[in-house]
Design a protein around this motif. Sequence first.
Motif, mmCIF file in Angstrom:
data_model
loop_
_atom_site.group_PDB
_atom_site.id
_atom_site.type_symbol
_atom_site.label_atom_id
_atom_site.label_comp_id
_atom_site.label_asym_id
_atom_site.label_seq_id
_atom_site.Cartn_x
_atom_site.Cartn_y
_atom_site.Cartn_z
ATOM 1 N N ILE A 79 -23.420 -26.061 62.457
ATOM 2 C CA ILE A 79 -23.682 -27.006 61.360
ATOM 3 C C ILE A 79 -22.560 -26.902 60.328
ATOM 4 O O ILE A 79 -22.044 -27.909 59.840
ATOM 5 C CB ILE A 79 -25.064 -26.734 60.713
ATOM 6 C CG1 ILE A 79 -26.183 -27.029 61.717
ATOM 7 C CG2 ILE A 79 -25.247 -27.580 59.456
ATOM 8 C CD1 ILE A 79 -27.579 -26.615 61.264
ATOM 9 N N ALA A 80 -22.170 -25.658 60.037
ATOM 10 C CA ALA A 80 -21.093 -25.449 59.053
ATOM 11 C C ALA A 80 -19.820 -26.162 59.495
ATOM 12 O O ALA A 80 -19.146 -26.813 58.699
ATOM 13 C CB ALA A 80 -20.836 -23.955 58.890
ATOM 14 N N GLN B 218 -28.097 -18.199 64.690
ATOM 15 C CA GLN B 218 -26.870 -17.988 63.897
ATOM 16 C C GLN B 218 -25.754 -18.914 64.384
ATOM 17 O O GLN B 218 -25.018 -19.495 63.592
ATOM 18 C CB GLN B 218 -26.427 -16.527 63.998
ATOM 19 C CG GLN B 218 -27.336 -15.585 63.215
ATOM 20 C CD GLN B 218 -27.049 -14.118 63.516
ATOM 21 O OE1 GLN B 218 -26.602 -13.766 64.607
ATOM 22 N NE2 GLN B 218 -27.341 -13.261 62.557
ATOM 23 N N LYS B 219 -25.671 -19.068 65.703
ATOM 24 C CA LYS B 219 -24.649 -19.955 66.273
ATOM 25 C C LYS B 219 -24.881 -21.387 65.794
ATOM 26 O O LYS B 219 -23.928 -22.102 65.480
ATOM 27 C CB LYS B 219 -24.713 -19.921 67.804
ATOM 28 C CG LYS B 219 -24.079 -18.696 68.415
ATOM 29 C CD LYS B 219 -24.188 -18.723 69.915
ATOM 30 C CE LYS B 219 -23.595 -17.453 70.514
ATOM 31 N NZ LYS B 219 -23.955 -17.246 71.902
ATOM 32 N N LYS C 211 -24.353 -22.376 51.662
ATOM 33 C CA LYS C 211 -25.386 -23.320 52.100
ATOM 34 C C LYS C 211 -26.098 -22.814 53.359
ATOM 35 O O LYS C 211 -27.315 -22.904 53.483
ATOM 36 C CB LYS C 211 -24.704 -24.665 52.380
ATOM 37 C CG LYS C 211 -25.606 -25.765 52.841
ATOM 38 C CD LYS C 211 -26.192 -26.488 51.659
ATOM 39 C CE LYS C 211 -27.235 -27.499 52.097
ATOM 40 N NZ LYS C 211 -28.163 -27.785 51.003
ATOM 41 N N LEU C 212 -25.311 -22.277 54.303
ATOM 42 C CA LEU C 212 -25.892 -21.858 55.588
ATOM 43 C C LEU C 212 -26.042 -20.346 55.703
ATOM 44 O O LEU C 212 -26.359 -19.831 56.772
ATOM 45 C CB LEU C 212 -25.057 -22.416 56.742
ATOM 46 C CG LEU C 212 -25.138 -23.934 56.812
ATOM 47 C CD1 LEU C 212 -23.854 -24.547 57.279
ATOM 48 C CD2 LEU C 212 -26.293 -24.375 57.682
ATOM 49 N N ILE D 132 -15.234 -24.002 52.230
ATOM 50 C CA ILE D 132 -15.699 -22.824 52.979
ATOM 51 C C ILE D 132 -16.775 -22.107 52.162
ATOM 52 O O ILE D 132 -17.831 -21.726 52.688
ATOM 53 C CB ILE D 132 -14.521 -21.874 53.329
ATOM 54 C CG1 ILE D 132 -13.643 -22.512 54.414
ATOM 55 C CG2 ILE D 132 -15.038 -20.515 53.810
ATOM 56 C CD1 ILE D 132 -12.383 -21.738 54.753
ATOM 57 N N ALA D 133 -16.512 -21.958 50.871
ATOM 58 C CA ALA D 133 -17.495 -21.290 50.007
ATOM 59 C C ALA D 133 -18.820 -22.063 50.012
ATOM 60 O O ALA D 133 -19.900 -21.466 50.058
ATOM 61 C CB ALA D 133 -16.934 -21.189 48.594
ATOM 62 N N TYR D 134 -18.720 -23.386 50.026
ATOM 63 C CA TYR D 134 -19.927 -24.223 50.016
ATOM 64 C C TYR D 134 -20.757 -24.013 51.293
ATOM 65 O O TYR D 134 -21.946 -23.722 51.227
ATOM 66 C CB TYR D 134 -19.535 -25.706 49.864
ATOM 67 C CG TYR D 134 -20.690 -26.650 50.069
ATOM 68 C CD1 TYR D 134 -21.663 -26.810 49.076
ATOM 69 C CD2 TYR D 134 -20.827 -27.362 51.262
ATOM 70 C CE1 TYR D 134 -22.741 -27.666 49.279
ATOM 71 C CE2 TYR D 134 -21.892 -28.208 51.473
ATOM 72 C CZ TYR D 134 -22.857 -28.363 50.480
ATOM 73 O OH TYR D 134 -23.926 -29.192 50.692
#
Lengths: 390, 252
Positions: free
Chosen positions: B148-149, B142-143, B124-125, B118-120
């Motif tokens: 992507i996340a 944002q969506k 990243k995004l 989650i932190a990554y």
Amino acid sequence: MRMTFHVFKKESRDILRDKRVLRMAFIMPIFLVAMMMSLFGFLTTAISKTHGQIVYVVKTKNPAEKLIVQKPFEVVEIPDVSTGRKLIREGKAHIVLSYGEMKPDGQTVIDAYVDPKEQTSQIALAMVSKLYDVHNKKKLETLLEENRLPLSSEEVYKVRQQDVSVGEQAGASDILIGILPYLIVMYAFYGGMSIAADMIAGEKEKNTLETLLISPAHRTNIVLGKFLALATVCLISSLSCFLGLVLVAAVKPPGTAEMMKGGFGVTPMAFFVTMIVLMPLVAFFASALVAISSFARNSREAQTYLTQFSFVIILPAMFSQFIGYTDMGHSQWINFIPVLNAANNIRMALMGRVDMTSLAITIGVSLVIALIALRITVKLFNKEEVLVRV
Amino acid sequence: MVRTSELKKHFKDPKTGIKKAVDGVTFEAHPGRILGLLGVNGAGKTTTLRMLSTIIKPTSGIAEVGGYDVLKEPERVRASIGFMSTSTALYGRMTPKELIEYFGGLYGLEGGHLRERIAYVREKLQLGEFEDRLCDKLSTGQKQRVNIARTILHDPPVLFFDEPTVGLDVVSSQSVMEFIEEARTNGKTVIFSTHIMSEVERLCDEIVVVHDGMAKGQGTVATLLESTGQPTLEKAFLAMVGFQSTYAGRAS
């Protein structure tokens, strides 16, 4: 199981954030019970009210009229019968009395003009008849005394009511017994219906379902998670009716005093019976709702199917309100009819009567149906043709 | 790696009897490379990706993802893939943070590993600025970042992109394409389905032209141009699918 619970948690959070569900499933039943209690209480009070009843009387010199005037009726004199008929047709009068001449034997015939289809007229007629019945009785008693005859001659056969207590003493009022089982069963279904369409059909429409289906979670876990969340909503929605009662008992809105004169009306036993009868019933409802939502292509289609299906639920639930007027409530076969059996058992429990055999049959039948419905639902959700048809 | 052989998907159609959505598609996609599925709408690209994602089952043929057969080990296939499409929506009443945690759980991530991933993706995004806002209130860009996340959270070796830039503005499309390029650099096997020629030219190492459920040609942009003798990919594509103009003026 862990995955099922994971989906359940997410669905529950999603549901709780949906304002429509909060309104329809949780607030509405509370409001509806409170409103119905107030309404029925008001009606009961209005029906038994004698003060201020207006009675139209055709002008007469017959002394029998004095009885009406002395009693708490409001008497309005009119010139003739045709005026009275006109007033009734216009809906301005409930009852018009026309006193005949007193016959030599002392009898006076009073013509009471009413609209037979109008319930308020029937109530007024009953009140006037009761008033003269009391007077007739007194007159007869005087005559019997004068002729040294026993007063019992007035009633050769006297019927005396002797109450036999059955079940718990603290039961609910008649009206509550009539409406509460219906509302409890109805909201076990309608509470879930408010969110069911969104649950799977809505996910198909919004394309969120695919993201779920491509996760490693097994489809059975996903559908069971959704089923559990929906069943919880159904149960809470149904139990909100009790919360409505608690609210009425605490706030005592106008008109409800009559309805709650025996107290809260729901004993711990009645509540317990309701809970155990509701559990398999909400499982059946939630399964059916999830199955319909899985089958539908989109929310709109799901709503259409759900509305049609709701009639299957609402009819037996509605019938439970009138079952008290028949002998069916005590018949064992009624426990084999889904939905109606649950409502009837709740009704009996509210009356303070719990029959273990009826209860066992009802729970058994509901459980079997719930398991069949759940199996169909899981099968349906695992069926590719159903799930990806758009 | 992703491998298909004579992959078919036939649907029952009440009007026409059988609809052959995919009718014998064969290709291989390798780690560190992007395979493009190029075709018009209704060509069978999405159905192919749906079979590879185990959403639907193939009528016949072979499909393997990350070494797992889609029919025999669907759960393992799903654990190996990330799937993204513009049409894929987010749960409107959840925040990005909750949504990512939810999908982490679905992918079997937990404890420290989940927090680490989650932190990554958060970093990243750059989700931090809106991670506590409901997804319904987010902008399209944002969506897309949340999407992507969700796709890369479990660090899948195989990524499927089904027309991921349709409906996005230039800036958002650019971000998606950069993300796909980075996935290739990181050694992921990427299958990219689109009908936009410029995206194929920019991203794809190999292309499979899909039309009417069948593979009409396969190769790099250069080999496709060479085999069709056309100067542009667009013209090469039209030649491969047997395009004939329906415009009366040109036809005469």
